[in-house]
Design a protein around this motif. Structure first.
Motif: not given
Length: 244
Positions: A92-109, A129-134
Motif C-alpha cells: 500500500i505504501a508503494g502504491g501511494v508512491g506510484v500514484a504520486m509519481a504517475q497520477p494520470q494512471r490507475p493504480v491497483h495494489v 493526499l488524494g491518491t486513489k488506490l484500488i
C-alpha cells in the motif's frame, strides 16, 4: 577487434514460439473463472478488467511468483513488484508512491491479508493526499503461500494458517467491515462475474479496498508445470577474430 558472427538458430526460435504458445494456453487455463477462488483466477479477473495503462503493485507471499509468470502488462511501466526481500507491508505504501509519481494512471495494489494486517495505515495517507488506490485484498486466513510451501516439502501444517496456529480466540476479521475513514470498501462474496463487481470501485475518486476470501491450495499448479515448458538453451555464440 572481435566481431560477433552469430544469428539465433531457427530451431531455437521455433522452440521458443512453441513454448510460448503452450505457456499462454496454460495461463488462460489457470486464470479462467471456475469454482472456488484461487490467486491465479483473481489475477485473471483483474487483467480482464483494469485499464490498459493501469499500474499493478505487489510485493510478498505468492504474488511475486504468480504474477511474474501470469501477469500480462498492458503498457510500459504497468508492473511494479518488490522482489528484493518479498517485503510484507510494502504494497500500500508503494502504491501511494506510484500514484504520486504517475497520477494520470490507475493504480491497483494486490496484497494478502497477512501483509495488510502488518501495514494498512498508509491508506490514511492515500486519503489525505488524494491518491486513489484500488486495493485487492486476498484473504486466505493466514500465510497461505508459506503453508503451501510447507505442505509441498512434506511438512505438516503448522503456524501459518490461522486455524493451524496457536490461539485462544480464532480471529474472524471482516476486512470489508473495517474501513479506514475516507475509503470505500467493497466485499466480494462470490467470484463470478467479478468484472461487474469491480466496476463501481474503478469509478470512485476515493481509495477502495476490495476483499475476497481465497481457498488455500496444497501446491501451486503453475509453479509445478513451469519447468516442463522451458526450452533447451541454444548453442553458444562463436567469436570470430582477425582473419576468421
Amino acid at each position: 577487434a572481435l566481431t560477433l558472427d552469430y544469428a539465433t538458430p531457427e530451431a531455437w526460435t521455433a522452440s521458443l514460439t512453441e513454448a510460448r504458445g503452450k505457456w499462454d494456453a496454460l495461463v488462460d487455463q489457470v486464470t479462467a473463472p471456475a469454482g472456488k477462488a484461487t490467486e491465479p483466477q483473481i489475477l485473471g479477473a483483474l487483467m480482464r478488467t483494469i485499464a490498459k495503462d493501469a499500474v499493478v503493485v505487489a510485493a510478498a507471499g505468492g504474488l511475486p511468483g504468480d504474477m511474474h509468470r501470469l501477469w500480462r502488462t498492458g503498457a510500459v511501466g504497468g508492473y511494479h513488484m518488490e522482489y528484493g526481500y518479498s517485503c510484507m507491508g510494502y504494497e500500500i505504501a508503494g502504491g501511494v508512491g506510484v500514484a504520486m509519481a504517475q497520477p494520470q494512471r490507475p493504480v491497483h495494489v494486490m496484497v494478502g491479508d497477512g501483509s495488510y494486517l502488518m501495514m494498512n495505515s498508509e491508506l490514511a495517507v492515500s486519503v489525505m493526499l488524494g491518491t486513489k488506490l484500488i486495493v485487492t485484498l486476498l484473504d486466505n486466513r493466514g500465510f497461505g503461500c508459506i503453508n503451501r510451501l510447507q505442505a509441498a516439502t512434506g511438512g505438516a501444517p503448522f503456524n501459518n494458517l490461522l486455524a493451524d496456529a496457536r490461539h485462544r480466540d480464532m480471529p474472524r476479521i471482516d476486512f470489508a467491515g473495517w474501513p479506514i475513514p475516507g475509503t470505500r470498501p467493497c466485499p466480494i462474496s462470490t467470484l463470478w462475474p467479478m468484472p461487474r463487481r469491480w466496476a463501481p470501485t474503478l469509478k470512485r475518486p476515493t481509495p477502495s479496498p476490495i476483499s475476497k476470501r481465497l481457498y488455500p491450495a496444497p501446491v501451486n499448479r503453475v509453479a509445478s508445470m513451469s519447468s516442463s515448458l522451458r526450452p533447451k538453451p541454444p548453442p553458444a555464440p562463436r567469436l570470430v577474430g582477425p582473419g576468421g
